[in-house]
Write an enzyme that holds these catalytic residues in place. Sequence first.
Site, PDB file in Angstrom:
ATOM      1  CG  ASP A 279      -8.049 -11.252  -5.854  1.00  0.00           C
ATOM      2  OD1 ASP A 279      -8.294 -10.388  -6.709  1.00  0.00           O
ATOM      3  OD2 ASP A 279      -8.712 -12.304  -5.740  1.00  0.00           O
ATOM      4  CD  GLU A 321      -9.715  -6.549  -6.369  1.00  0.00           C
ATOM      5  OE1 GLU A 321     -10.554  -6.246  -7.235  1.00  0.00           O
ATOM      6  OE2 GLU A 321      -9.818  -7.581  -5.682  1.00  0.00           O
TER       7      GLU A 321
HETATM    8  C1  GLC Z   1     -10.615  -9.674  -8.044  1.00  0.00           C
HETATM    9  C2  GLC Z   1      -9.976  -9.748  -9.412  1.00  0.00           C
HETATM   10  C3  GLC Z   1     -10.947 -10.366 -10.384  1.00  0.00           C
HETATM   11  C4  GLC Z   1     -11.313 -11.747  -9.901  1.00  0.00           C
HETATM   12  C5  GLC Z   1     -11.787 -11.707  -8.449  1.00  0.00           C
HETATM   13  C6  GLC Z   1     -11.807 -13.086  -7.856  1.00  0.00           C
HETATM   14  O1  GLC Z   1     -11.693  -8.836  -8.002  1.00  0.00           O
HETATM   15  O2  GLC Z   1      -9.584  -8.481  -9.817  1.00  0.00           O
HETATM   16  O3  GLC Z   1     -10.406 -10.434 -11.679  1.00  0.00           O
HETATM   17  O4  GLC Z   1     -12.328 -12.254 -10.717  1.00  0.00           O
HETATM   18  O5  GLC Z   1     -10.954 -10.947  -7.613  1.00  0.00           O
HETATM   19  O6  GLC Z   1     -10.518 -13.513  -7.537  1.00  0.00           O
END
Ligand code: GLC
Length: 639
Positions: A279, A321
């Site tokens: 993430d 991500e």
């Molecule tokens: C990522 C997640 C998002 C979250 C962010 C902080 O982008 O997809 O939902 O707010 O990380 O953890």
Amino acid sequence: MFDLTTVGKYLVQEGSSLQSQYLDLLTLRFERWWEDLSEGLEVYGSRFTEDHMSRLVRMIVKHACERPEDLRRLDEVRVLRPNWFQSQKMVGYATYVDRFAGTLKGLQQRIDYLEELGVTYLHLMPLLQPRSGDSDGGYAVQDYSKVRADLGTMEDLEDLATSLRRRGISLVMDLVLNHVAMEHQWAQKAREGDEFYRDFFLVFPDREIPDQYERTLPEVFPDFAPGNFTFDEALDGWVWTTFNSFQWDLNWANPEVFLAFVDIVLSLANRGVEVLRLDAIAFLWKRIGTDCQNQPEVHEITKALRAVARIVAPGLIFKAEAIVGPSDLIAYLGVGHNRGKVCDLAYHNSLMVQIWSMFAARDVRLGAFALGKIPSKAPTSAWITYLRCHDDIGWAIDDLDAASVGLDGYAHRKFLSDFYSGEFIGSYAEGLVFQANPLTGDRRISGSAASLAGISRAGDDRQLLDLAICRIAASYSLVMAFGGIPVIWMGDEVGLLNDDHWSEEEGHQGDNRWVHRPKMDWNLVDDKGVHEVNQRILNKLMHLIGVRKGLMALDAAVETEVLDIIDPSILPLIRRHHEGSLMILTNVSEGVRYYPISEIFNNGISRPYDALSSQYLKADQNGYVKFEPYDHYWILQGE
Ligand code: GLC
């Protein structure tokens, strides 16, 4: 700094309790991935001491000992077939446990449904114990060793992973590694004055340094969490908080943070997680004078973590991500000396944005240009393709790309926000503006696929409904045929609409991303025939999935190429697989369009056969193939 022989000795000492065969295997893997590990750890220089190294080896041995027998077997299977995730048979699904099935145990009852859909990869949204109240949808983790109490226990998670694995479905979970909740014990100890844990975070006594950083830092949540630092009384300082003020960024320049995460990664792997979603990975390393995203050290740290995972759990893969521009994104799949050494999967954010953009504009030229210039990714990796996810849609349209096709970037982004919020006259969409930023003009969009594609606004109008259903099918056709693992966001398959009650739940007020995180409506699936619109969407998606699984050209190792645009509403893509090419033509408009059959012939397909309709394509007397509104063809060489 360390050499393999010394470290190998630690391994033998620590591993004395292991079966000799297994110790041999572990040693071989250690030797194999040593280069990656030691290269990655170079970011720490002399901060990574002998003590760290011996603790790392001890941790590796401990988790290797604990690795369950069936997962060791999975490791062997994955080593024998390292490209398993590139297969066209892969289809993903992403959901919250509670909103889909109540609990982890409840989810066991829904595996049949997922299997029927053809799902082989299941991403469960954050389910480790979050802080109470607003936890950013679980992305503010308080305890990585526990499951959120109302969802079940770690044992339930393990049981679920096992059941899924037996049914050919890989469990995907988030690894929130950029930050922890301020209620996490590391943060609590730091607040109590423990220097060791204070160094887990980035804390500044006054605004001097934060202000220097702020000069070049963007804001992720300008609405509800402006700025990137938060003053904390107990710390008596400013702590780095990229996201919400309760999500404290970790200091990844501290090797202790690295070791703490090695433990978390290996624990999750041993529970049966097969894919870790890293993430917000882009934000891990901070450098003054930059936007503190995509710094080279991020890839080095990923490489070191990955090497450790490969030693203990070769079955585990990593997904990035990183919602960043394409030129930065490609590095997450490994470029240069990191090729094949970091993540295997990454979200194709650009494809998602361009799909929505092309459909709103009824024009593919910008999308074709932007997608066409994305550098090719490492052949051992795969994109995650998607139409919607739990997050908002940020209009990542590059100004130069826009200019290249005669558009003004700012104006086009504004058009997209207006279109998808429904403010644009004639828009079919119904969405909400998320995080409007007056400084940059940014207006991101929340909304479910069905609501953004026109189902809700169509009301009872048959014709408008037909068009909206075809629009969803055409959009998902691109997601399914672009190459990579297509991931369906929960409810899209039955056209779930925006949840109008999104703000009523505790902790959700103010964050309108909850509008597209509804509870699954099982009536829509179960009462076959009663909910005709939903059934039609489901049938179309299932058809796309079924056909996809049989097409070798959709193996993710093959790159998608964008062909020259002949008609501005038809996107022409081709995937040149050595067993035969697949051409994907999509009409992104509700107009009737025509495409010259000669273009298909010119791409080596002399008997064009559409795998979706199981029919040969025919041209009219002028040599054109007719496209009804939103028609999409997956064209192969016929017999
Ligand atoms: C990522 C997640 C998002 C979250 C962010 C902080 O982008 O997809 O939902 O707010 O990380 O953890």
